[in-house]
Design an enzyme around this catalytic site. Sequence first.
Site, PDB file in Angstrom:
ATOM      1  N   ARG A   1      11.642  -6.140   5.153  1.00 35.80           N
ATOM      2  CA  ARG A   1      11.512  -4.768   4.724  1.00 35.80           C
ATOM      3  C   ARG A   1      12.576  -3.932   5.724  1.00 35.80           C
ATOM      4  O   ARG A   1      12.684  -4.452   6.696  1.00 35.80           O
ATOM      5  CB  ARG A   1      10.171  -4.302   5.043  1.00 35.80           C
ATOM      6  CG  ARG A   1      10.129  -2.889   5.329  1.00 35.80           C
ATOM      7  CD  ARG A   1       8.818  -2.141   5.269  1.00 35.80           C
ATOM      8  NE  ARG A   1       7.924  -2.531   6.474  1.00 35.80           N
ATOM      9  CZ  ARG A   1       6.424  -2.509   6.313  1.00 35.80           C
ATOM     10  NH1 ARG A   1       5.799  -1.813   5.500  1.00 35.80           N
ATOM     11  NH2 ARG A   1       5.916  -2.972   7.446  1.00 35.80           N
TER      12      ARG A   1
ATOM     13  N   ARG B   1      -9.768   1.308   8.644  1.00 30.92           N
ATOM     14  CA  ARG B   1      -9.101   0.138   8.998  1.00 30.92           C
ATOM     15  C   ARG B   1     -10.159  -0.901   9.761  1.00 30.92           C
ATOM     16  O   ARG B   1     -10.038  -1.917  10.311  1.00 30.92           O
ATOM     17  CB  ARG B   1      -8.015  -0.176   9.821  1.00 30.92           C
ATOM     18  CG  ARG B   1      -6.695  -0.213   8.916  1.00 30.92           C
ATOM     19  CD  ARG B   1      -5.766   0.180  10.038  1.00 30.92           C
ATOM     20  NE  ARG B   1      -4.445  -0.725   9.654  1.00 30.92           N
ATOM     21  CZ  ARG B   1      -3.272  -0.259   9.211  1.00 30.92           C
ATOM     22  NH1 ARG B   1      -3.439   1.070   8.837  1.00 30.92           N
ATOM     23  NH2 ARG B   1      -2.554  -1.182   8.951  1.00 30.92           N
TER      24      ARG B   1
ATOM     25  N   LYS C   1       0.900  -1.331  -0.133  1.00 26.80           N
ATOM     26  CA  LYS C   1       0.137  -0.079   0.067  1.00 26.80           C
ATOM     27  C   LYS C   1       0.839   1.357  -0.092  1.00 26.80           C
ATOM     28  O   LYS C   1       0.584   2.129  -0.884  1.00 26.80           O
ATOM     29  CB  LYS C   1      -0.947  -0.027   1.015  1.00 26.80           C
ATOM     30  CG  LYS C   1      -1.855  -1.147   1.348  1.00 26.80           C
ATOM     31  CD  LYS C   1      -2.783  -0.959   2.556  1.00 26.80           C
ATOM     32  CE  LYS C   1      -1.984  -0.854   3.958  1.00 26.80           C
ATOM     33  NZ  LYS C   1      -1.406  -2.340   4.220  1.00 26.80           N
TER      34      LYS C   1
ATOM     35  N   ARG D   1      -0.657  -8.718  13.309  1.00 28.43           N
ATOM     36  CA  ARG D   1      -1.190  -7.507  12.538  1.00 28.43           C
ATOM     37  C   ARG D   1      -2.056  -8.513  11.176  1.00 28.43           C
ATOM     38  O   ARG D   1      -3.051  -7.879  11.066  1.00 28.43           O
ATOM     39  CB  ARG D   1      -0.105  -6.919  11.588  1.00 28.43           C
ATOM     40  CG  ARG D   1       0.688  -5.717  12.669  1.00 28.43           C
ATOM     41  CD  ARG D   1       1.949  -5.547  12.246  1.00 28.43           C
ATOM     42  NE  ARG D   1       1.821  -4.666  10.992  1.00 28.43           N
ATOM     43  CZ  ARG D   1       2.758  -4.769  10.300  1.00 28.43           C
ATOM     44  NH1 ARG D   1       4.044  -5.461  10.469  1.00 28.43           N
ATOM     45  NH2 ARG D   1       2.993  -3.855   9.086  1.00 28.43           N
TER      46      ARG D   1
ATOM     47  N   ARG E   1      11.451  -2.191  11.412  1.00 33.35           N
ATOM     48  CA  ARG E   1      10.357  -1.665  12.074  1.00 33.35           C
ATOM     49  C   ARG E   1       9.958  -2.592  13.290  1.00 33.35           C
ATOM     50  O   ARG E   1       9.866  -3.744  13.011  1.00 33.35           O
ATOM     51  CB  ARG E   1       8.781  -1.499  11.513  1.00 33.35           C
ATOM     52  CG  ARG E   1       8.896  -0.074  10.456  1.00 33.35           C
ATOM     53  CD  ARG E   1       7.699   0.021   9.695  1.00 33.35           C
ATOM     54  NE  ARG E   1       6.422  -0.444   9.912  1.00 33.35           N
ATOM     55  CZ  ARG E   1       5.290  -0.401   9.178  1.00 33.35           C
ATOM     56  NH1 ARG E   1       5.374   0.058   8.116  1.00 33.35           N
ATOM     57  NH2 ARG E   1       4.295  -0.879   9.592  1.00 33.35           N
TER      58      ARG E   1
HETATM   59  P1  AP5 Z   1       4.842  -1.509   1.762  1.00 30.29           P
HETATM   60  O1  AP5 Z   1       4.422  -0.796   0.530  1.00 30.29           O
HETATM   61  O2  AP5 Z   1       5.680  -0.868   2.947  1.00 30.29           O
HETATM   62  O3  AP5 Z   1       3.525  -2.299   2.481  1.00 30.29           O
HETATM   63  P2  AP5 Z   1       2.263  -1.772   3.203  1.00 30.29           P
HETATM   64  O4  AP5 Z   1       1.165  -2.485   2.553  1.00 30.29           O
HETATM   65  O5  AP5 Z   1       2.374  -0.049   3.145  1.00 30.29           O
HETATM   66  O6  AP5 Z   1       2.801  -2.325   4.670  1.00 30.29           O
HETATM   67  P3  AP5 Z   1       2.735  -1.604   5.866  1.00 30.29           P
HETATM   68  O7  AP5 Z   1       3.155  -2.773   6.792  1.00 30.29           O
HETATM   69  O8  AP5 Z   1       3.140  -0.196   6.106  1.00 30.29           O
HETATM   70  O9  AP5 Z   1       1.162  -1.806   6.136  1.00 30.29           O
HETATM   71  P4  AP5 Z   1       0.423  -1.669   7.578  1.00 30.29           P
HETATM   72  O10 AP5 Z   1      -1.015  -1.451   6.999  1.00 30.29           O
HETATM   73  O11 AP5 Z   1       0.504  -2.849   8.468  1.00 30.29           O
HETATM   74  O12 AP5 Z   1       0.991  -0.722   8.331  1.00 30.29           O
HETATM   75  P5  AP5 Z   1       0.821   0.694   8.723  1.00 30.29           P
HETATM   76  O13 AP5 Z   1       1.992   1.638   8.398  1.00 30.29           O
HETATM   77  O14 AP5 Z   1      -0.433   1.407   7.913  1.00 30.29           O
HETATM   78  O15 AP5 Z   1       5.641  -2.990   1.378  1.00 30.29           O
HETATM   79  C1  AP5 Z   1       6.259  -4.041   2.082  1.00 30.29           C
HETATM   80  C2  AP5 Z   1       7.675  -4.465   1.968  1.00 30.29           C
HETATM   81  O16 AP5 Z   1       7.372  -5.060   0.285  1.00 30.29           O
HETATM   82  C3  AP5 Z   1       8.627  -3.139   1.465  1.00 30.29           C
HETATM   83  O17 AP5 Z   1       9.833  -3.657   1.807  1.00 30.29           O
HETATM   84  C4  AP5 Z   1       8.508  -3.004   0.075  1.00 30.29           C
HETATM   85  O18 AP5 Z   1       9.635  -2.485  -0.539  1.00 30.29           O
HETATM   86  C5  AP5 Z   1       8.170  -4.614  -0.403  1.00 30.29           C
HETATM   87  N1  AP5 Z   1       7.432  -4.146  -1.865  1.00 30.29           N
HETATM   88  C6  AP5 Z   1       6.331  -3.621  -2.107  1.00 30.29           C
HETATM   89  N2  AP5 Z   1       5.734  -3.754  -3.060  1.00 30.29           N
HETATM   90  C7  AP5 Z   1       6.585  -4.735  -3.652  1.00 30.29           C
HETATM   91  C8  AP5 Z   1       6.637  -5.578  -5.011  1.00 30.29           C
HETATM   92  N3  AP5 Z   1       5.392  -5.253  -5.666  1.00 30.29           N
HETATM   93  N4  AP5 Z   1       7.343  -6.642  -4.923  1.00 30.29           N
HETATM   94  C9  AP5 Z   1       8.168  -6.677  -4.174  1.00 30.29           C
HETATM   95  N5  AP5 Z   1       8.140  -6.157  -2.923  1.00 30.29           N
HETATM   96  C10 AP5 Z   1       7.435  -5.210  -2.678  1.00 30.29           C
HETATM   97  O19 AP5 Z   1       0.333   0.917  10.015  1.00 30.29           O
HETATM   98  C11 AP5 Z   1       1.209   0.690  11.156  1.00 30.29           C
HETATM   99  C12 AP5 Z   1       0.359   0.370  12.617  1.00 30.29           C
HETATM  100  O20 AP5 Z   1       0.108   1.732  12.885  1.00 30.29           O
HETATM  101  C13 AP5 Z   1      -0.938  -0.496  12.605  1.00 30.29           C
HETATM  102  O21 AP5 Z   1      -0.449  -1.872  12.878  1.00 30.29           O
HETATM  103  C14 AP5 Z   1      -1.685   0.046  13.416  1.00 30.29           C
HETATM  104  O22 AP5 Z   1      -1.130  -0.370  14.972  1.00 30.29           O
HETATM  105  C15 AP5 Z   1      -1.339   1.603  13.453  1.00 30.29           C
HETATM  106  N6  AP5 Z   1      -2.335   2.269  12.539  1.00 30.29           N
HETATM  107  C16 AP5 Z   1      -2.237   2.739  11.153  1.00 30.29           C
HETATM  108  N7  AP5 Z   1      -3.363   3.144  10.780  1.00 30.29           N
HETATM  109  C17 AP5 Z   1      -4.236   2.766  11.432  1.00 30.29           C
HETATM  110  C18 AP5 Z   1      -5.773   3.213  11.522  1.00 30.29           C
HETATM  111  N8  AP5 Z   1      -6.468   3.664  10.652  1.00 30.29           N
HETATM  112  N9  AP5 Z   1      -6.360   2.772  12.868  1.00 30.29           N
HETATM  113  C19 AP5 Z   1      -5.705   2.318  13.628  1.00 30.29           C
HETATM  114  N10 AP5 Z   1      -4.391   2.135  13.855  1.00 30.29           N
HETATM  115  C20 AP5 Z   1      -3.604   2.348  12.667  1.00 30.29           C
END
Ligand code: AP5
Length: 210
Positions: free
Chosen positions: A123, A89, A14, A167, A156
């Site tokens: 990552r 979410r 994402k 997660r 992270r």
């Molecule tokens: P990446 O692009 O970083 O993936 P992502 O889907 O953004 O993964 P996240 O782990 O950031 O998502 P998340 O939803 O768990 O975390 P968030 O930060 O929102 O890619 C992942 C890896 O794959 C990277 O190494 C990248 O280089 C690689 N990659 C990407 N595309 C690729 C491809 N095509 N081929 C190969 N490799 C590839 O949230 C973190 C925490 O914050 C949550 O757990 C929660 O505690 C809190 N939080 C955030 N938003 C909320 C909310 N709305 N409500 C409540 N809590 C929240």
Amino acid sequence: MLRVVFLGPPGVGKGTQAARLAAERHLVHLSTGDLLRAAVAAATPLGREADGYMRAGRLVPDDLVQRILAERLAAPEAGNGFVLDGYPRNPAQAARLEAMTPLDAVLLLELPDAVLIERLSGRRVCPTCHAVYHITDRPPRIAGRCDRDGTELVQRPDDRPEAIATRLAVYTEQTAPLRDHYGARGLLRAIPADGSPDQVAARIRASLPG
Ligand code: AP5
């Protein structure tokens, strides 16, 4: 004007795709995960409260996330359109979002769990500029160092195995039901997220109005 939500499990790409789409279409990229991590790093009261939830891989309480998001969404920059990454979410957040703004599309990125775990455990991120790498799929030019500023890359805290498992479970229980929610509103576009970032970006482009 384009108002898009990226939905999908942790590690599906994402953040990678939201940043690309925002740059291509001159949209504001709003990642609640990035906003929360910035609050944690700055040790604001909100960040201190959010930290424990995030480390454990659980959702931060809705009111805290709402506080951090609402003012950004209302800012003039978001008036030309936005890419929301990581919000909503759960159904309560989707209801709050509906009260704030209409949407043009919800892009659901999909991958099997085994690939998600591989992407998350490999990552590495730059603590200075927040650039995202992967140890095998997107390695930096010099191992362990950010290409942009040379800072030592880190993992992270929520990319450790126990937090990854939590997660994925939280996603299945709380976030996956949004598929039906947005499907019923005619907004959902399901995008296979396998293949290279360029291939995924091309599928996303094809699913959106010009
Ligand atoms: P990446 O692009 O970083 O993936 P992502 O889907 O953004 O993964 P996240 O782990 O950031 O998502 P998340 O939803 O768990 O975390 P968030 O930060 O929102 O890619 C992942 C890896 O794959 C990277 O190494 C990248 O280089 C690689 N990659 C990407 N595309 C690729 C491809 N095509 N081929 C190969 N490799 C590839 O949230 C973190 C925490 O914050 C949550 O757990 C929660 O505690 C809190 N939080 C955030 N938003 C909320 C909310 N709305 N409500 C409540 N809590 C929240």
